[in-house]
Design an enzyme around this catalytic site. Structure first.
Site, PDB file in Angstrom:
ATOM      1  CG  ASN A 296      -0.313   0.010   2.526  1.00  0.00           C
ATOM      2  OD1 ASN A 296       0.712   0.671   2.725  1.00  0.00           O
ATOM      3  ND2 ASN A 296      -0.871  -0.723   3.485  1.00  0.00           N
ATOM      4  CG  LEU A 297       0.887   6.162  -0.790  1.00  0.00           C
ATOM      5  CD1 LEU A 297       1.804   6.103  -2.006  1.00  0.00           C
ATOM      6  CD2 LEU A 297      -0.144   7.279  -0.951  1.00  0.00           C
ATOM      7  CB  SER A 298       1.341   3.639   4.548  1.00  0.00           C
ATOM      8  OG  SER A 298       2.094   3.745   5.735  1.00  0.00           O
ATOM      9  CD  GLU A 299       2.124  -2.441   3.496  1.00  0.00           C
ATOM     10  OE1 GLU A 299       1.678  -3.187   4.390  1.00  0.00           O
ATOM     11  OE2 GLU A 299       1.903  -2.639   2.268  1.00  0.00           O
TER      12      GLU A 299
ATOM     13  CG  ASP B 266      -5.966  -9.904   3.650  1.00  0.00           C
ATOM     14  OD1 ASP B 266      -4.746  -9.673   3.527  1.00  0.00           O
ATOM     15  OD2 ASP B 266      -6.519 -10.059   4.752  1.00  0.00           O
TER      16      ASP B 266
END
Length: 473
Positions: free
Chosen positions: A194-197, A263
């Site tokens: 995701n963008l944060s990761e 998921d």
């Protein structure tokens, strides 16, 4: 981009990763505790759902794809609950059970569909990485995609060993990453942070060009086949070496709960790729699936009929003119929702009041009405030279505009028997002064338990009479 429903039943997938149990305590709140300024929840329902990698496997099974799951649990009631739920869904489970360590449990206290509290029961697992890799190797035969569902809980100890054993067998590897070190996923076919990761690893991205630039650099450094960055309300960005970036907008109509959305994305991607879809189409399907699941409460799976209906909305085939292949897919979805299919046929050369009344009566016999229309050549054979007055495309367009008609399809033969055999309607309808045994296709329908109906036609309504009147003027 044209989307279609993949043949998920021919798409075996293996999921490896951190399994956990999502447990929900539901109850009402009507007072504040006298002991502390907190709400008192009177628990009246306890619900267990597979979470983490187990939710990925459950989502794949819900789409109709064969799936196996390798993970690590304790030897406890939570592991038994997970196994029972997954077995019931058709997921093949191979758990490495470790005594004296608890199965990971996420307990959420809910009231009126709102989460009041979450409690996590977990300890890092002392996984036997060699045994887990051997288990994966044994299960890869016949598998088309391997998914690494990493939550950083200890099930995945040697990512590269798993990636290499799959790649050596020509099996695509998809990884949903965790943590700050993406080098452990080197060489995967698709990475889905995701963008944060993503920004934790590459730094903040001010805009889409920065995201694309940093993503391209990451793909080069880690030898990735592709990179998909999920961006919440901003949708998804797919990056592939040598291809322009593909930005897909978010498809959620209403966001209720984002739990498990990642998921759903990787499970739909894995099943679609295993079914032979190209990556852009697989990503578009995953984007649709994510838009569905965020409208549900808690960790949830979407079913094949739900995804099929979303694809139909996307392709504009919920109603209107369809090919026989599109009609079959659309009818599968209707039947999955318990809808009764009515079928009728005709030339419908010049639509008149008699046709409209007849079609409304036919539609009242079920939930969906299919109208099969003779193509131009077959009308000429039936009606003679000079017919049809209107081409088949125009006749179908007019029929599709009627409120009583759901789907319109054409056929070239003299009768619609082949079409009836193909789609197997629940009700076959014909208008006119016929006995049921004289209706074309009646034997086919009655043989599989369907119903045949003959409806009276409206008097003084005839296309032939209209044509003759015009010609006599």
């Amino acid at each position: 981009m044209k989307l279609s429903m993949p043949r998920f039943e021919q798409a075996p997938v293996l999921v490896v990763g951190d399994v956990m149990l999502d447990r929900y305590w539901h109850g009402s709140t009507s007072r504040i505790s006298p002991e502390a300024p907190v709400a008192v929840v009177k628990v009246n329902q306890i619900e267990d759902r597979p979470g983490g990698a187990a939710n990925v496997a459950l989502n794949i099974a819900a789409l109709g794809a064969p799936v196996a799951l390798v993970g690590v649990t304790g030897v406890d009631e939570a592991a038994d609950s997970l196994s029972a739920s997954l077995d019931a869904a058709g997921v093949t489970t191979r758990f490495q059970r470790i005594a004296h360590q608890p199965t990971i449990v996420k307990l959420r206290v809910m009231s009126r569909h709102q989460q009041l509290l979450r409690m996590d029961f977990e300890e890092p697992f002392a996984t036997d990485a060699q045994a887990l890799c051997a288990e994966v190797d044994a299960l890869l035969s016949g598998v088309k995609v391997l998914v690494l569902s990493d939550y950083g809980k200890g099930a995945l100890q040697n990512h590269q060993a798993l990636i290499q054993v799959a790649r050596a067998k020509g099996i695509a590897v998809l990884a949903d990453p965790k943590g700050k070190d993406f080098a452990i996923y080197r060489g995967v076919n698709l990475l889905t942070p995701n963008l944060s990761e993503f920004e934790t690893v590459v730094g903040h991205c001010l805009d889409e060009p920065a995201l694309v630039t940093k993503g391209a650099q990451l793909m080069h450094e880690l030898e990735l086949g592709a990179l998909l960055v999920t961006r919440g309300e901003h949708g998804m960005t797919l990056l592939r070496p040598g291809h322009p970036a593909l930005h897909l907008p978010a498809r959620a109509h209403e966001v209720f709960d984002v739990t498990g959305a990642g998921d759903t994305v990787i499970s739909t991607l894995a099943a679609a790729i295993a079914a032979g879809e190209e990556l852009p189409q697989a990503v578009a399907l995953a984007n649709l699936a994510a838009g569905i699941v965020v409208g549900k409460l808690g960790t949830a799976a979407i079913s094949a009929p739900e995804l099929r209906r979303a694809v139909q909305r996307e392709e504009g085939s919920e109603r209107g003119v369809l090919s026989p292949e599109q009609l079959l897919t659309t009818m599968d979805d209707a039947r999955a929702h318990g809808e009764r299919i009515v079928f009728t046929n005709g030339c419908f050369d010049i639509l008149h009041a008699g046709h409209v009344t007849y079609l409304e009566q036919a539609r009242a016999l079920g939930d969906r009405l299919v109208v099969a229309v003779n193509d131009d050549a077959s009308v000429s054979r039936l009606k003679g030279p000079g017919r049809p007055i209107n081409s088949v495309d125009r006749r179908m367009a007019v029929l599709a505009g009627l409120g009583a008609v759901d789907w319109v399809v054409s056929f070239a033969e003299g009768t619609p028997e082949n079409l009836i055999e193909l789609i197997k309607p629940d009700v076959l309808v014909k208008g006119g002064d016929y006995g049921i045994d004289q209706v074309v296709g009646a034997e086919i329908v009655t043989a599989y338990g369907g119903t045949v109906k003959v409806l009276d036609l409206v008097e003084n309504s005839s296309t032939t009479a209209i044509v003759n009147k015009i010609r006599s003027q």
